[in-house]
Design an enzyme around this catalytic site. Sequence first.
Site, PDB file in Angstrom:
ATOM      1  CG  ASP A 229      -0.703  -2.225   4.651  1.00  0.00           C
ATOM      2  OD1 ASP A 229      -1.286  -2.408   3.565  1.00  0.00           O
ATOM      3  OD2 ASP A 229       0.485  -2.534   4.828  1.00  0.00           O
TER       4      ASP A 229
ATOM      5  CB  CYS B  48      -3.894  -2.545   2.192  1.00  0.00           C
ATOM      6  SG  CYS B  48      -3.444  -3.971   1.218  1.00  0.00           S
TER       7      CYS B  48
ATOM      8  CG  HIS C  73       5.744  -2.695   0.401  1.00  0.00           C
ATOM      9  ND1 HIS C  73       4.436  -2.798   0.818  1.00  0.00           N
ATOM     10  CD2 HIS C  73       6.473  -3.482   1.226  1.00  0.00           C
ATOM     11  CE1 HIS C  73       4.388  -3.623   1.856  1.00  0.00           C
ATOM     12  NE2 HIS C  73       5.597  -4.051   2.120  1.00  0.00           N
TER      13      HIS C  73
HETATM   14  N1  DGL Z   1      -0.052  -3.480   1.300  1.00  0.00           N
HETATM   15  C1  DGL Z   1      -0.119  -4.215   0.054  1.00  0.00           C
HETATM   16  C2  DGL Z   1      -0.657  -3.284  -1.045  1.00  0.00           C
HETATM   17  O1  DGL Z   1      -0.532  -2.073  -0.987  1.00  0.00           O
HETATM   18  C3  DGL Z   1       1.231  -4.793  -0.341  1.00  0.00           C
HETATM   19  C4  DGL Z   1       1.669  -5.956   0.525  1.00  0.00           C
HETATM   20  C5  DGL Z   1       0.741  -7.148   0.422  1.00  0.00           C
HETATM   21  O2  DGL Z   1       0.710  -7.822  -0.632  1.00  0.00           O
HETATM   22  O3  DGL Z   1       0.020  -7.398   1.383  1.00  0.00           O
HETATM   23  O4  DGL Z   1      -1.224  -3.751  -1.989  1.00  0.00           O
END
Ligand code: DGL
Length: 280
Positions: free
Chosen positions: A15, A78, A191
């Site tokens: 991530d 992610c 998140h």
């Molecule tokens: N991990 C990212 C997502 O799921 C959220 C945080 C970021 O913008 O890096 O898109």
Amino acid sequence: MRGSRVSWQAIGIFDSGVGGLTVLREIIRALPQEDTIYFGDTARVPYGSKSPDTVIRYAQEIASFLIKRDIKLLVVACNTASAVALPTLRKLLSIPVVGVIEPGAKRAVDVTHSGVVGVIGTSGTIRSSAYSRAIKRLNPSISVLARPCPLFVPLAEEGWTENEVTNITAHLYLDELRDAGVDTLVLGCTHYPLLKKAIAAVMGPEVKLVDSAEETARTVATILQEKKMLRPPAEQGNHHYYVTDIPAGFIRVGNRFLGGKLGDVYQVTLDDCRVTMEKS
Ligand code: DGL
């Protein structure tokens, strides 16, 4: 009976930072016997506001790092990286690569009755239309209403999951989706599961919230089972963590995202991963 050599290898998960721990949590819950290696790119987070080319380059570097650690399957936890980098990673790697978009989209298609589905995520994820395309591929008659909710990321990291600022922000982002009649809302960002209560309070009890993290864990379990790559169920998995910035902030916020205690966290650089990847 002991499994094959491959079945003893770890699952790799990456991530942009701490958020993917919500996906790791579900994978550990579904497959407690598996070893995992988690990579959080904390020096370069956030990905959600970056261009697709940059996110694809970062994803390649991290995949290269994890492949060197002999993983059997790669989870792109992610949403932003899944939205833009999955085709590139699948072309480059010969192990299974699981993103969070397809599992979340499939679940949304399964649970919607009205055929009007909402999707929320970072600006990068929503701009890519990856969820809308994945949902339409499964059922072209479903209407998808998508909305970026970038402020949810810092609110979740701050631990402001149920206060006034979060409630106002949730209303500003979500009122329109609720009024448009969505009956299913995809939480298309690592998140957002932490803000489920605030999101549900705005959307109302009739709207089903789809947690991509849970669906992804189910997909990982199915793939490993089909390929006979699961470790024996009596085993207890070990979990390793790598980050690109000093670990202190990751550990502090991470324990909350994981819903438990992180093990040792190592800081690494990706200097030797900045090469064109070979097919592994
Ligand atoms: N991990 C990212 C997502 O799921 C959220 C945080 C970021 O913008 O890096 O898109």
